[in-house]
Motif scaffolding. Structure first.
Motif, PDB file in Angstrom:
ATOM      1  N   LEU A 132       1.034  -1.562  -0.015  1.00  9.92           N
ATOM      2  CA  LEU A 132      -0.251  -0.316  -0.273  1.00  9.92           C
ATOM      3  C   LEU A 132       0.785   1.248   0.369  1.00  9.92           C
ATOM      4  O   LEU A 132       1.837   1.450   1.024  1.00  9.92           O
ATOM      5  CB  LEU A 132      -1.519   0.161   1.522  1.00  9.92           C
ATOM      6  N   ARG A 133       0.237   2.164  -1.583  1.00  2.36           N
ATOM      7  CA  ARG A 133       1.377   3.288  -1.243  1.00  2.36           C
ATOM      8  C   ARG A 133       0.330   4.392  -1.898  1.00  2.36           C
ATOM      9  O   ARG A 133       0.312   4.818  -2.880  1.00  2.36           O
ATOM     10  CB  ARG A 133       2.767   3.042  -1.683  1.00  2.36           C
ATOM     11  N   LEU A 474       9.733  11.737  -3.838  1.00  8.64           N
ATOM     12  CA  LEU A 474      10.603  11.018  -3.129  1.00  8.64           C
ATOM     13  C   LEU A 474       9.528   9.987  -2.288  1.00  8.64           C
ATOM     14  O   LEU A 474      10.080   8.974  -1.704  1.00  8.64           O
ATOM     15  CB  LEU A 474      10.960  11.955  -1.813  1.00  8.64           C
ATOM     16  N   TRP A 475       8.515  10.027  -1.964  1.00  9.78           N
ATOM     17  CA  TRP A 475       7.601   9.595  -0.930  1.00  9.78           C
ATOM     18  C   TRP A 475       7.333   8.125  -1.746  1.00  9.78           C
ATOM     19  O   TRP A 475       7.045   7.033  -1.371  1.00  9.78           O
ATOM     20  CB  TRP A 475       6.627  10.507  -0.464  1.00  9.78           C
ATOM     21  N   GLY A 476       6.783   8.131  -2.789  1.00 10.21           N
ATOM     22  CA  GLY A 476       6.487   8.262  -3.537  1.00 10.21           C
ATOM     23  C   GLY A 476       7.157   6.483  -4.118  1.00 10.21           C
ATOM     24  O   GLY A 476       7.181   5.171  -3.620  1.00 10.21           O
ATOM     25  N   ARG A 477       8.530   7.038  -4.848  1.00  7.06           N
ATOM     26  CA  ARG A 477       9.559   5.564  -5.156  1.00  7.06           C
ATOM     27  C   ARG A 477      10.038   5.230  -4.015  1.00  7.06           C
ATOM     28  O   ARG A 477      10.396   4.241  -4.438  1.00  7.06           O
ATOM     29  CB  ARG A 477      10.843   6.610  -5.869  1.00  7.06           C
ATOM     30  N   LEU A 478      10.072   5.676  -2.789  1.00 12.22           N
ATOM     31  CA  LEU A 478      10.838   5.306  -2.138  1.00 12.22           C
ATOM     32  C   LEU A 478       9.852   3.724  -0.973  1.00 12.22           C
ATOM     33  O   LEU A 478      10.650   3.401  -0.906  1.00 12.22           O
ATOM     34  CB  LEU A 478      11.568   6.562  -1.290  1.00 12.22           C
ATOM     35  N   LEU A 479       8.883   4.143  -1.338  1.00 13.80           N
ATOM     36  CA  LEU A 479       7.907   3.247  -0.724  1.00 13.80           C
ATOM     37  C   LEU A 479       7.897   2.574  -1.393  1.00 13.80           C
ATOM     38  O   LEU A 479       7.858   1.119  -0.876  1.00 13.80           O
ATOM     39  CB  LEU A 479       6.193   4.364   0.022  1.00 13.80           C
ATOM     40  N   TYR A 480       7.701   2.447  -3.167  1.00 14.99           N
ATOM     41  CA  TYR A 480       7.867   1.439  -3.676  1.00 14.99           C
ATOM     42  C   TYR A 480       9.670   0.449  -3.447  1.00 14.99           C
ATOM     43  O   TYR A 480       9.275  -0.385  -3.059  1.00 14.99           O
ATOM     44  CB  TYR A 480       8.391   1.409  -5.849  1.00 14.99           C
ATOM     45  N   ASP A 481      10.261   1.575  -3.633  1.00 20.63           N
ATOM     46  CA  ASP A 481      11.702   1.095  -3.396  1.00 20.63           C
ATOM     47  C   ASP A 481      12.838   1.661  -2.540  1.00 20.63           C
ATOM     48  O   ASP A 481      13.016   2.839  -3.025  1.00 20.63           O
ATOM     49  CB  ASP A 481      12.235   0.538  -4.606  1.00 20.63           C
TER      50      ASP A 481
END
Length: 726
Positions: A132-133, A474-481
């Motif tokens: 979940l993101r 930052l939040w989206g891409r780092l929560l994914y990876d």
């Protein structure tokens, strides 16, 4: 014919070998995909657009193409994962599902935007870290808090062009879920069949609202984004309340009120849930919000009410539904109460019961607010809404649900923010198998209308969220990876502004850490208890500047931070502080070093030809001077409190000197922001009142008299008087 070659990239731990292809004779490109799939069509469209902008010709004749890009799905890959393989003149993008295929296509499109030719594209395989993101997005209609700061977004949020752009941003940054929050969304989506009197709209208006929601959900589906509605409870429409003389204050603009458990309200809510789920088959799920409109009810009564209305309404809808069960924050009968072990046990039992139901698609997400309303503070989980979080939800480890966290931002709306290591630290501390991911968003801010930009010169954004592109990326891409390298974000700066912007990522990381340090030092809870970029906090019944007296007396949020009061008292008693503790002088030094370095990094960036770049640099400078302001203020606070407890005219003079320097740094903030930022409506100015306050404009220049008062406080100080007495 293209020739294969090998690129060897030196890594810290060894060598990574990546196969790539040269780019000869590939100016014409064919993109193949399943044209019957809305997600494949979306991925193809975004990729075609990037190809055309990069100078390629996209053709429909596969046999005549110099390069073939094939989009496909293979179930042997992880859900939401993808692989990209370049082989000869072909590039194959394979997703573990439609969402993974979109991410793969957008990854290639990102390469193209960054100037990488098709023949230089490197193989890769990626998969999600969290399932979940999500984005938390409030609406300006039936909003949780009444304020002109919220109302002003009405027309923008009703515009589907806004949502098209916002959903594109979500897909690009790999957010996979959208949560839409308001008090009572149902009458904006349906005319209740058995309660038509509940609707505030005529037939034409109702059709416009229905068309809006159907199209919004359709656009989300095309981008493989799940959609949830999050009503607050117990709330109804004003029309329903007046027609039946029930729930007399349970409608906008009220939000703290008694729970009405009458049978007609229960039936109305249950039927609304069922009808919405049936009329909007693309709607993924519903989120529970248990609290504000339930005063007078025990936690057990609240859970039973939710089960008898929402859960039963889901069952009657006759289809699978996903569920987010937001953890209740009151163990008492009050709307605002404290957490407790008993409440956690009760809630866990309710969630496990829900998870056993065959019409609820698991896992259920049990959501908590990370450090209440101020996640951008310390990455350590110190508190949730209501107080301490105990271990009940994860001990023993759950099977039918995952714990998720809402990372609220009630602290910076105008200034751009970007500290990637903070997000990585957050993720590292919350990587247990029972963690399911995050919601990211605000309660007092909607990222729609740009009500900040004062200059009329052309800029690169239309909507507020586009100004904060780094925050979302930052939040989206780092929560994914979380292993996504900083180079990904650096490349975006270079693409937008060229080589001159090379130092901006580091400068933002250094300068906007000011927010994290202030919120770690200053204990905060619900929304209005802190507004970081403005150095405002709720004090008594009103929101105002954090004075030197308040800074002295306020406890710290982060358990490793030492407050000014505790530091001075401990020092005078001869106490020492552990190596891991952050004392006010140490924090002052950190702020001074990092913010001074940030200013040096942007010192020579010429922004005269690019207004958008000017705003980016101005925000770095603003954060930096706010940090230097806090550094001087901390030293002044320590000297002032020392003088009050110990005496010594040199301590008073030192306090005055530092507080004058703090004021000078505030004047630098005003000098930067006054010409380029409008006076901005701020919901926090509602204070402790439940009513709206239209005298709510914020700008750093408007509160300068409050900042200057710190000097006067020090000048008038006398020994043996604590900060609490001033």
């Amino acid at each position: 014919m293209k020739k294969s070659f090998i690129i060897i990239i030196a890594c810290i731990t060894g060598f990574l070998i990546i196969s790539c292809n040269q780019d000869k004779g590939t100016r014409t490109v064919f993109v193949g995909s399943d044209r019957s799939s809305p997600q494949a069509l979306y991925a193809t469209g975004k990729l075609n657009k990037a190809l055309l902008k990069s100078g390629y010709t996209v053709i429909e004749a596969k046999n005549a193409a110099g390069c073939i890009i094939d989009l496909r799905i293979a179930e042997n890959l992880p859900a939401e994962g993808f692989s990209l393989v370049s082989n000869g003149k072909n590039i194959t993008i394979t997703g573990g599902d439609a969402r993974g295929m979109i991410y793969g296509a957008l990854s290639l499109a990102e390469d193209l935007r960054n100037g990488i030719r098709l023949g230089k594209v490197c193989d890769r395989a990626e998969k999600p870290y969290y399932p979940l993101r999500a984005i938390k997005h409030n609406t300006p209609w039936d909003s949780y808090r009444p304020s002109s700061a919220i109302d002003q977004h009405y027309e923008t949020v009703r515009d589907l062009d806004y949502w098209r752009a916002f959903l594109d941003m979500m897909a690009e940054n790999r957010f996979n879920s959208l949560g839409i929050f308001n008090l009572h969304p149902f009458v904006y989506m349906i005319r209740p069949k058995n309660f038509p009197e509940a609707s505030p709209f005529n037939d034409q208006e109702m059709k416009e609202w229905e068309d809006f929601h159907h199209e919004l959900i359709k656009m989300a589906e095309e981008r493989a984004i799940d959609t949830y509605i999050f009503p607050f409870n117990i709330f109804v429409s004003e029309q329903f309340s007046k027609a039946h003389n029930v729930a007399l204050t349970n409608f906008y603009p009220h939000y703290y009120c008694a729970g009405d458990t009458s049978e007609i309200v229960r039936r109305y809510m249950r039927e609304c849930v069922t009808q919405v789920l049936q009329e909007y088959p693309g709607l993924t799920g519903i989120g529970f919000t248990i609290g504000e409109g339930m005063a007078g009810m025990t936690p057990q009564q609240r859970e039973e009410w939710m089960f008898g209305t929402y859960i039963e309404g889901m069952r009657l809808a006759g289809r699978k539904v996903k569920l987010v069960h937001r953890i209740p924050f009151s163990s008492t009968t009050e709307s605002l109460g404290a957490t407790s072990v008993d409440l956690e046990r009760l809630t866990r039992k309710a969630i496990e019961k829900e998870a056993s139901l065959d019409f609820i698609e698991g896992p259920i997400y049990a959501d908590l607010k990370y450090n209440w309303s101020h996640a951008h503070s310390t990455p350590k989980l110190v508190k949730v809404h209501g107080g301490k979080m105990y271990d009940t939800f994860y001990n023993p480890e759950p099977e039918g649900y995952k714990i998720t966290y809402t990372a609220r931002n009630e602290d910076f709306f105008a200034l751009r923010w970007g500290v990637p290591q903070f997000i990585r630290d957050h993720i590292k501390l919350n990587s247990q198998t029972y963690n399911g991911g995050y919601f990211v968003g605000s309660e007092t801010y909607i990222p729609a209308l740009d009500y900040f930009t004062a200059l009329e010169s052309p800029v690169d954004w239309k909507y507020a969220f586009e100004r904060q592109w780094l925050f979302y990326k930052l939040w989206g891409r780092l929560l994914y990876d979380p292993a996504t390298p900083d180079k990904t974000f650096e490349d975006e700066f270079l693409r937008r502004y060229g080589k001159i912007a090379r130092s901006l990522p580091e400068a933002f990381s250094l300068a906007s850490s000011t927010q994290l340090r202030l919120a770690s030092l200053y204990d905060c809870g619900w929304d209005f208890t802190l507004y970081g970029e403005g150095f405002l906090a709720l004090q008594g019944d009103s929101t105002k500047y954090i004075s030197v007296n308040r800074l002295i007396s306020q406890p710290a949020l982060d358990p490793d931070y030492i407050s000014v009061k505790d530091y001075v008292e401990g020092l005078l008693k001869g106490e020492t502080f552990g190596e891991k503790k952050v004392t006010p002088p140490e924090l002052s030094e950190l702020l001074r070093n990092d913010c001074s370095k940030a200013l040096q990094l942007v010192k020579n960036i010429n922004t005269s030809r690019n207004v958008s770049l000017m705003y980016e640099v101005a925000d770095v400078k603003t954060w930096a001077y706010l940090g230097l302001h806090l550094a001087e203020k901390l030293e002044g606070a320590v000297a002032l409190q020392t003088y009050r407890l110990k005496g010594g005219e040199d301590n008073r003079e030192k306090a005055i000197t530092h507080l004058k320097k703090a004021l000078g740094n505030w004047d630098k903030v005003i000098e930067i922001t006054r010409p380029i930022y409008k006076d901005m409506p701020l919901t926090h100015y509602n204070g402790s009142s439940y009513d709206r306050n239209d005298n709510n404009l914020f700008h750093w220049a408007r509160i300068r008299p409050e900042v200057a008062r710190d000097v006067e406080i020090a000048e008038k100080a006398s020994p043996k008087n604590s900060a609490d007495e001033h």
